[in-house]
Design a protein around this motif. Sequence first.
Motif, PDB file in Angstrom:
ATOM      1  N   LEU A 137       0.823  -1.208   0.000  1.00  8.04           N
ATOM      2  CA  LEU A 137       0.000   0.000   0.000  1.00  8.04           C
ATOM      3  C   LEU A 137       0.864   1.269   0.000  1.00  8.04           C
ATOM      4  CD1 LEU A 137      -2.826  -1.009   2.528  1.00  8.04           C
ATOM      5  CD2 LEU A 137      -2.956  -0.918   0.019  1.00  8.04           C
ATOM      6  N   ALA A 138       1.953   1.244   0.750  1.00  9.58           N
ATOM      7  CA  ALA A 138       2.851   2.400   0.781  1.00  9.58           C
ATOM      8  C   ALA A 138       3.505   2.613  -0.581  1.00  9.58           C
ATOM      9  CB  ALA A 138       3.915   2.221   1.861  1.00  9.58           C
ATOM     10  N   GLY A 139       3.887   1.523  -1.246  1.00  7.70           N
ATOM     11  CA  GLY A 139       4.458   1.641  -2.588  1.00  7.70           C
ATOM     12  C   GLY A 139       3.456   2.204  -3.580  1.00  7.70           C
ATOM     13  N   LEU A 140       2.216   1.721  -3.520  1.00 13.14           N
ATOM     14  CA  LEU A 140       1.168   2.235  -4.404  1.00 13.14           C
ATOM     15  C   LEU A 140       0.888   3.708  -4.102  1.00 13.14           C
ATOM     16  CD1 LEU A 140      -1.278  -0.813  -4.449  1.00 13.14           C
ATOM     17  CD2 LEU A 140       0.233  -0.035  -6.302  1.00 13.14           C
ATOM     18  N   GLY A 141       0.872   4.055  -2.820  1.00 13.84           N
ATOM     19  CA  GLY A 141       0.677   5.456  -2.432  1.00 13.84           C
ATOM     20  C   GLY A 141       1.813   6.336  -2.927  1.00 13.84           C
ATOM     21  N   THR A 142       3.024   5.824  -2.880  1.00 17.40           N
ATOM     22  CA  THR A 142       4.188   6.569  -3.373  1.00 17.40           C
ATOM     23  C   THR A 142       4.079   6.787  -4.872  1.00 17.40           C
ATOM     24  OG1 THR A 142       5.581   5.790  -1.564  1.00 17.40           O
ATOM     25  CG2 THR A 142       6.716   6.496  -3.567  1.00 17.40           C
ATOM     26  N   LEU A 143       3.663   5.766  -5.608  1.00 13.78           N
ATOM     27  CA  LEU A 143       3.461   5.925  -7.053  1.00 13.78           C
ATOM     28  C   LEU A 143       2.364   6.940  -7.349  1.00 13.78           C
ATOM     29  CD1 LEU A 143       3.696   2.211  -8.266  1.00 13.78           C
ATOM     30  CD2 LEU A 143       5.376   4.048  -8.628  1.00 13.78           C
TER      31      LEU A 143
END
Length: 167
Positions: free
Chosen positions: A148-154
């Motif tokens: 989720l953090a990676g998707l949020g960063t993207l």
Amino acid sequence: MRFWARLIATVGGLGYLKPAPGTWASAAALPLAWALHVSGGFPLLALATLLAGASGYWAAGVMVGPDRIKDPPEIVIDEVAGQWLAIWAISLPAWLHGIEITVLWPGWVSAFVLFRLFDIWKPGPVGWADRSGGASGVMLDDLIAGLLAGLGTLLLAGVAHGFLMGG
């Protein structure tokens, strides 16, 4: 066997730092992610993440057993694996496009803050995984938080660069 499990689970004793051992482990994971990326690009970081996840699952299983629900705070290999997974959002694009990964410093900040937020707050699937118990619960909640953090960063990168704003 228990010695090695404790060494892996606590990331060499890092899990005994107080307060907030999970935050300490997440912070320590960042320079390690940088070193892995610089040494072997995204493939090495991806491999290390998979190894941390697999060895963490084994170590957590030894440490908590199959029936224990609570995630002991000293087990922090899950934070390292989850934080590295969040960093994939900047490592892969940097590797694919030949970008120096430190130039993407806002992504480092975003991945760290979002990962800690999701890991502490435990929204939706993160909370479900955390409540599942055993080694799966220990590892899976942080891996989902990292995803989720990676998707949020993207998503934040897309907004910042105008991709998602029509600019």
